[in-house]
Structure formats: structure tokens, C-alpha cells
Design a protein around this motif. Structure first.
Motif, PDB file in Angstrom:
ATOM      1  N   ARG A 206      29.425  57.411  -6.653  1.00 49.60           N
ATOM      2  CA  ARG A 206      30.676  56.860  -6.138  1.00 49.60           C
ATOM      3  C   ARG A 206      30.610  55.337  -6.086  1.00 49.60           C
ATOM      4  O   ARG A 206      31.593  54.646  -6.350  1.00 49.60           O
ATOM      5  CB  ARG A 206      30.972  57.429  -4.754  1.00 49.60           C
ATOM      6  CG  ARG A 206      31.348  58.912  -4.775  1.00 49.60           C
ATOM      7  CD  ARG A 206      31.896  59.348  -3.436  1.00 49.60           C
ATOM      8  NE  ARG A 206      33.107  58.610  -3.087  1.00 49.60           N
ATOM      9  CZ  ARG A 206      34.321  58.879  -3.555  1.00 49.60           C
ATOM     10  NH1 ARG A 206      34.490  59.873  -4.410  1.00 49.60           N
ATOM     11  NH2 ARG A 206      35.366  58.167  -3.168  1.00 49.60           N
ATOM     12  N   GLN A 251      33.261  65.623 -10.772  1.00 49.36           N
ATOM     13  CA  GLN A 251      33.859  66.112  -9.525  1.00 49.36           C
ATOM     14  C   GLN A 251      32.804  66.332  -8.438  1.00 49.36           C
ATOM     15  O   GLN A 251      33.137  66.346  -7.243  1.00 49.36           O
ATOM     16  CB  GLN A 251      34.631  67.422  -9.761  1.00 49.36           C
ATOM     17  CG  GLN A 251      33.776  68.639 -10.032  1.00 49.36           C
ATOM     18  CD  GLN A 251      33.270  68.721 -11.473  1.00 49.36           C
ATOM     19  OE1 GLN A 251      33.611  67.851 -12.302  1.00 49.36           O
ATOM     20  NE2 GLN A 251      32.503  69.735 -11.781  1.00 49.36           N
ATOM     21  N   GLU A 254      32.637  63.734  -5.597  1.00 49.38           N
ATOM     22  CA  GLU A 254      33.709  63.609  -4.619  1.00 49.38           C
ATOM     23  C   GLU A 254      33.188  63.897  -3.215  1.00 49.38           C
ATOM     24  O   GLU A 254      32.391  64.818  -3.018  1.00 49.38           O
ATOM     25  CB  GLU A 254      34.850  64.561  -4.952  1.00 49.38           C
ATOM     26  CG  GLU A 254      35.604  64.199  -6.220  1.00 49.38           C
ATOM     27  CD  GLU A 254      36.303  62.854  -6.099  1.00 49.38           C
ATOM     28  OE1 GLU A 254      36.808  62.548  -5.002  1.00 49.38           O
ATOM     29  OE2 GLU A 254      36.324  62.107  -7.092  1.00 49.38           O
ATOM     30  N   ASP A 256      35.291  64.528  -0.458  1.00 45.41           N
ATOM     31  CA  ASP A 256      36.106  65.539   0.203  1.00 45.41           C
ATOM     32  C   ASP A 256      35.719  66.935  -0.273  1.00 45.41           C
ATOM     33  O   ASP A 256      35.767  67.234  -1.466  1.00 45.41           O
ATOM     34  CB  ASP A 256      37.589  65.282  -0.084  1.00 45.41           C
ATOM     35  CG  ASP A 256      38.499  66.189   0.726  1.00 45.41           C
ATOM     36  OD1 ASP A 256      38.162  66.467   1.891  1.00 45.41           O
ATOM     37  OD2 ASP A 256      39.540  66.621   0.200  1.00 45.41           O
TER      38      ASP A 256
END
Length: 328
Positions: A206, A251, A254, A256
């Protein structure tokens, strides 16, 4: 022939003991001296400031500040240390440890760092954050607000309890910058279970995305420089992240919905599964803030007793598990 206890050891033994103690004290002094230099340099680079910038903030010459950062100071007075804390935008806790490392005592009782530095200037936004803090405090799970640099704007009591056993650190406290805590704090692995692959590598992925989107951001560039100085984190950043992304997909980085495991200091929780819930509101988004909450729930088959006695586990092995070996 043994000497009488009341008389004490011979002069030779006494001198040997004094020399040994003097040597140990000298070694400790050298370590402390290097630590002092490192604290000032690291914090300055975190803020993206040059020595010239900091000298201007302190209203002293560049040469004088250079001497401060090299430790060539006859006496660290309260006035100098408080000026440094203000120039380096230190929180109250960071100021406390600055005094502890520099002069081995607490700051004067009149000192209170401006905790409002991170609050927005807009009165409506400030009021919103004050009310939002009350909302977060009502949540029983660890919850915190971060910006795009992972600077922490707000935490609740449950967050503070989760990280209560973390030792002080001048630049990587969990309630100052969460990314720095995960990557650089020596106690991170004591709280964040499966630390390297489950926490470091996804956050580094990230971070790489955030840095690519804002390559001129001084805060992100400062973190990148610190990653480069750490051989383990640099290997994870350069090799582990691409390998991990190719295996798990973008993904997987991520926040969340990600499921992780933490080791809570409260034995009633112990080793516990948590789901990360990342969310923002219109007002928070306008301030560039995201709320992250760790929803704790005991995993099936996982031990729920207290953390092992004997101190904190080692943070790193000889090789990061997330980084493939040359044979892979």
C-alpha cells in the motif's frame, strides 16, 4: 588468605573494579551519544527538512544546528530541548522521550506539546473531529484515524490498551505513525502476529502505491529513505512485495476486510483474530482521513492464554519469509 569483609578488597581489586565500571559507563555513554544523534536526524528527515530548514526554525546558524545534530553541545538546557521539540513538531510523548534520551529526566512540568497541531484549522472540521472522537471511544474495538502517510490523528482507549505494552520509541510509536510502527518498532511483532507476511508486506504494498501516486510527498519520501536504510525492509520492498502481489493479487493489499491476528496484552483476549474495517465519511474524506477499526474475535483452535513470559519475541529471522530465496 581471605580478607575481612569489613576491610574490603585490596587496592588492586578496587582499582580493577573501578576501571571495569568506568569502561562499562564509557560504552553506555557512546551508545547514548549515537542514539541522540540518530533521534534528531531521523525526526528531521521524517518531516522532510534539511539542516538549513531546521536551523531557520530554531533561529540559529546552520553550523550551530549541525553541531547540535552531531552531539557537540556543552549542555542540553531545557530551553534548547523545548525549542527542538517545537521545531521538530514533536508530540507530548515524543518530547518526553527526547528529554529522557538527551538528559535522562522528564521535561519541565510547564511543557505541554501542541496536540492541536494535527487538527484542521476549519472550526467545523475541528468540532466534527471532537464529536467523532466521542463516537470512536464508544466502540469496544481498537480504532484509529490515519491520513495518507499513516500519521495517526485520533485513537480510542481500546487502541491504546492493545498497544499498552509497546516500549517507547522516538519515531515509530503506534499512535504517531502506524506504518512506521509496523515496519520499524522492535516490539511490533509482539503485538502483530505473523508480523512480516501478514502486516509488513501488505502495508509496504500500500505504501508503494501511495508513493507512486504522490512521489513528491516529503513524509512518504522520508519513510522510503528509512526503508532503504533497513536491509530487511528494503529486501521486502524491492523483492518481497512484487513476489507477494504476483502470488496473492493486488486486492490482497486492501485494508478493508483484511483478516489478521494480534496478541492482546489482556489474557482474556490473548492471541485473537481481527478483521480490519477501513471506512471514511464525507467530512473525514475532506480532511484526508480514514478510520481503521480492528474487529476482534477469537479464532477457532487458537490459544487464548496470556503472552509467553520472558519478554518480547524477536522481530525478524535471518530472512524474511515473504521474500523468496534465490533458489525459488
Amino acid at each position: 588468605m581471605p580478607h575481612l569483609a569489613a576491610v574490603g578488597p585490596s587496592d588492586d581489586l578496587a582499582r580493577a573494579g573501578e576501571e571495569r565500571l568506568a569502561g562499562e559507563e564509557s560504552a553506555r555513554g557512546a551508545v547514548r551519544s549515537e542514539r541522540r544523534k540518530e533521534i534528531l536526524r531521523q525526526r528531521r528527515e521524517e518531516l522532510g527538512l534539511s539542516q538549513e530548514d531546521l536551523a531557520a526554525r530554531l533561529r540559529i546558524s546552520v553550523r550551530a544546528y549541525g553541531n547540535w545534530e552531531r552531539g557537540l553541545v556543552k549542555e542540553w538546557t531545557d530551553r534548547k530541548l523545548l525549542a527542538l521539540a517545537e521545531a521538530l513538531e514533536m508530540s507530548e510523548r515524543q518530547c518526553f522521550w527526547l528529554f529522557r534520551v538527551m538528559v535522562d529526566r522528564d521535561p519541565p512540568p510547564t511543557w505541554r506539546a501542541a496536540e492541536e497541531n494535527r487538527l484542521p484549522e476549519d472550526p467545523a472540521q475541528r468540532d466534527y473531529l471532537c464529536d467523532y472522537a466521542a463516537l470512536m471511544e464508544a466502540v469496544p474495538y481498537p480504532s484509529f484515524l490515519v491520513d495518507h502517510r499513516w500519521d495517526v490523528a485520533l485513537t480510542n482507549s481500546a487502541f491504546d490498551r492493545l498497544f499498552q505494552s509497546v516500549r517507547p520509541h522516538p519515531t515509530a510509536l503506534p499512535d504517531d505513525n502506524f506504518l512506521r510502527f509496523v515496519l520499524f518498532h522492535p516490539d511490533a511483532a509482539a503485538v502483530l502476529e505473523d508480523h512480516e507476511p501478514a502486516w509488513c508486506v501488505p502495508l509496504l504494498a500500500r505504501f508503494a502505491t501511495a508513493l507512486a501516486a504522490a512521489p513528491e510527498d516529503e513524509g512518504l519520501r522520508s519513510i522510503r529513505q528509512e526503508v532503504a536504510r533497513d536491509p530487511f525492509m528494503e529486501a521486502a520492498y524491492r523483492y518481497g512485495v512484487p513476489h507477494w502481489l504476483s502470488t496473492h493479487g493486488a486486492q490482497a493489499a486492501e485494508q478493508d476486510g483484511a483478516v489478521r491476528t494480534v496478541r492482546h496484552p489482556d489474557p482474556r483476549w490473548g492471541l485473537v483474530r481481527c478483521r480490519m474495517v477501513a471506512e471514511t465519511s464525507r467530512m473525514l474524506d475532506g480532511m484526508g482521513l480514514t478510520r481503521i477499526t480492528l474487529i476482534l474475535s477469537a479464532p477457532q483452535g487458537a490459544p487464548t492464554g496470556p503472552a509467553p513470559v520472558g519478554g518480547f519475541p524477536q522481530q525478524r529471522n535471518s530472512r524474511l519469509r515473504a521474500v523468496p530465496s534465490l533458489g525459488e
